[in-house]
Each structure stands twice: as structure tokens, then as C-alpha cells.
Write an enzyme that holds these catalytic residues in place. Structure first.
Site, PDB file in Angstrom:
ATOM      1  N   ASP A  14       0.855  -1.175   0.000  1.00  0.00           N
ATOM      2  CA  ASP A  14       0.000   0.000   0.000  1.00  0.00           C
ATOM      3  C   ASP A  14       0.902   1.240   0.000  1.00  0.00           C
ATOM      4  OD1 ASP A  14      -2.281   1.646   0.376  1.00  0.00           O
ATOM      5  OD2 ASP A  14      -1.969   1.609   2.542  1.00  0.00           O
ATOM      6  N   ASP A  16      -0.387   5.017   1.138  1.00  0.00           N
ATOM      7  CA  ASP A  16      -0.734   5.879   2.270  1.00  0.00           C
ATOM      8  C   ASP A  16      -0.791   5.078   3.565  1.00  0.00           C
ATOM      9  OD1 ASP A  16      -1.327   8.518   0.968  1.00  0.00           O
ATOM     10  OD2 ASP A  16      -2.709   7.248  -0.157  1.00  0.00           O
ATOM     11  N   LYS A 160      -8.887  -4.463  -3.680  1.00  0.00           N
ATOM     12  CA  LYS A 160      -7.455  -4.655  -3.915  1.00  0.00           C
ATOM     13  C   LYS A 160      -7.099  -6.112  -4.195  1.00  0.00           C
ATOM     14  CE  LYS A 160      -5.524  -0.686  -1.435  1.00  0.00           C
ATOM     15  NZ  LYS A 160      -4.517  -0.251  -0.452  1.00  0.00           N
ATOM     16  N   ASP A 183      -1.973  -0.945   5.763  1.00  0.00           N
ATOM     17  CA  ASP A 183      -2.392  -0.405   7.058  1.00  0.00           C
ATOM     18  C   ASP A 183      -3.894  -0.201   7.195  1.00  0.00           C
ATOM     19  OD1 ASP A 183      -2.899   2.994   6.976  1.00  0.00           O
ATOM     20  OD2 ASP A 183      -2.290   1.910   5.192  1.00  0.00           O
ATOM     21  N   ASP A 187      -7.075  -2.998   2.887  1.00  0.00           N
ATOM     22  CA  ASP A 187      -5.966  -3.931   2.640  1.00  0.00           C
ATOM     23  C   ASP A 187      -6.229  -5.321   3.213  1.00  0.00           C
ATOM     24  OD1 ASP A 187      -4.127  -2.026   1.406  1.00  0.00           O
ATOM     25  OD2 ASP A 187      -3.960  -1.123   3.394  1.00  0.00           O
TER      26      ASP A 187
END
Length: 239
Positions: A14, A16, A160, A183, A187
Site C-alpha cells: 500500500d 498511504d 485490492k 495499514d 488492505d
């Protein structure tokens, strides 16, 4: 989980909260450069997986020196070997977006550059606002995904895990060969499916529960910690 460098072919990361200084921050941490260089030195293929628009995601990859595939818009679109791949089709209708905005959201500047998702930023914190937005989206057959930074409204067929899975099929790799680090709530599916997975120390609780390793450090420093641990204490450039 030590010394697995030969088992890990792909690192799905990821951006951010994972390559930035901490969760909630937009500024890349200097350790993100160390992460990129370490993966390149080890010959591990990177996949950036993000809720950001494709131009933003590709820009981050280019400036970090990561040459692997990019999955953007929470799995709705990807670039693999220079080819743009659309996993989702269409966009959320304007009427749906307007209904959700009335709860207390404003449009993200990235919407102009999105193919499938529509991203909304909360105007102010309000209890239950994300849950109400998700319920409205589901009524019309769409998904509303909270990334920790924005609410992403997307057509069916995204996520994702769907985007990363499409990329893995195209590069001839399997989930068992993936180290995934993220995070956010968006995810979780990837963290659960990957053979190896980790979450920075300040990740969302859902991400921590799904990950096999939780770092002590936040953001990119936690990401570097996880990579070094999984890949047998491999040395990384200082950051």
C-alpha cells in the site's frame, strides 16, 4: 518466519500509511526509498496497491524507482508491463454520489483522474457517517470503501485483492509467493490471502488482525521492519 527470501517473489505494498510517515499522513517517509532499494536489490517484484488514482500511483512508483505493476483505485485499474488493465467497468452514478455527499463529504481532487471510482473526503468527523454511506452504496449495488484517508465509491468487481490477483495471474506468480503490507481496512483481503503479510505498528485494527506480522514502528519504518524480518534480516540502506 525468518530467511524466506527465496520464497517471496512479490511484495504488494500500500502507499498511504504504509510508505508514508504514519497512518493519516500524506508525506512519504525517507524509509520508503530504503524499502524500494532493498526490494530491487533482492530481485523482488513490487506491486503498489492503492486507493489513489492511477497517475498518482504511477508517479510514486517512478520516483521511488519501483518498476513493477501498479494497482490503483482499490483494484479497479492496473498497469502491468506498460499495459493498462481495467478490472472494473463504468462509474458510480451521479445521483448516488450526490446522496452520499449530502451526509457530509466533499469530492477529492483526484476524481478528475479516476476511471471507475469516485473518492470523497469527510468534511468533518461524524459518528456513523462511513457506515451510512456504505449502506446507501449497497442499496444501489455499489461498494463504499474507507481507506483511512477517503471514502471510495466503486462499481462491483473491485477490491485490492481482485486487482492484485489479476496482476499475479499476468506475471505468473501465486498468492503463496506474496509478501503483502498494508495499514487500512481496504488492505484486509490482500493481507489475509498473501502467503506472508504485515501491518505497520499504527495500522487499523482490522489490518493488524489480518496480518501475520505487526511491526513496532509506524508507516514506512514499520514496512521496512517487516521486509527485513521476513527476508531474513536483509540489510537495507539507512533511512
Amino acid at each position: 518466519m525468518q530467511g524466506l527470501a527465496g520464497s517471496v517473489r512479490v511484495a504488494a505494498l500500500d502507499i498511504d500509511g504504509t510508505l508514508t510517515e504514519r497512518r493519516g499522513a500524506a508525506r512519504l517517509d525517507g524509509c520508503s526509498i530504503a524499502v524500494a532499494r532493498l526490494l530491487n536489490d533482492l530481485g523482488v517484484t513490487s506491486i503498489l496497491m492503492t486507493g489513489n488514482s492511477l497517475p498518482v500511483a504511477r508517479g510514486v512508483a517512478v520516483y521511488l524507482g519501483l518498476e513493477g505493476p501498479v494497482v490503483a483505485e482499490n483494484g479497479c485499474v492496473a498497469v502491468v508491463g506498460g499495459e493498462r488493465v481495467h478490472i472494473c467497468s463504468g462509474r458510480p452514478p451521479e445521483g448516488l454520489v450526490k446522496r452520499i455527499m449530502e451526509l457530509g463529504f466533499k469530492p477529492s481532487w483526484q476524481n478528475e483522474y479516476r476511471y471507475h471510482e469516485y473518492s470523497l473526503i469527510p468534511v468533518k468527523a461524524a459518528p456513523g457517517i462511513v457506515e451510512r454511506a456504505s449502506a446507501i452504496a449497497e442499496e444501489e449495488g455499489y461498494r463504499a470503501i474507507w481507506s483511512g484517508y477517503a471514502l471510495h465509491i466503486q462499481p462491483p468487481g473491485g477490491g485490492k485483492a481482485r486487482g492484485v490477483g489479476e496482476v499475479l495471474a499476468r506475471i505468473g506468480a501465486g498468492w503463496s509467493e506474496v509478501l503483502a503490507i498494508g495499514d487500512g481496512e481496504n488492505d484486509v483481503e490482500v493481507l489475509a490471502r498473501a502467503g506472508y503479510s504485515g501491518a505497520p505498528g499504527d495500522a487499523a485494527e482490522q489490518a493488524k488482525r489480518a496480518a501475520k506480522i505487526v511491526a513496532r514502528s509506524p508507516g514506512a519504518r514499520g514496512t521496512l521492519e517487516i521486509i527485513q524480518r521476513v527476508l531474513g534480516g536483509a540489510r537495507a540502506p539507512a533511512c
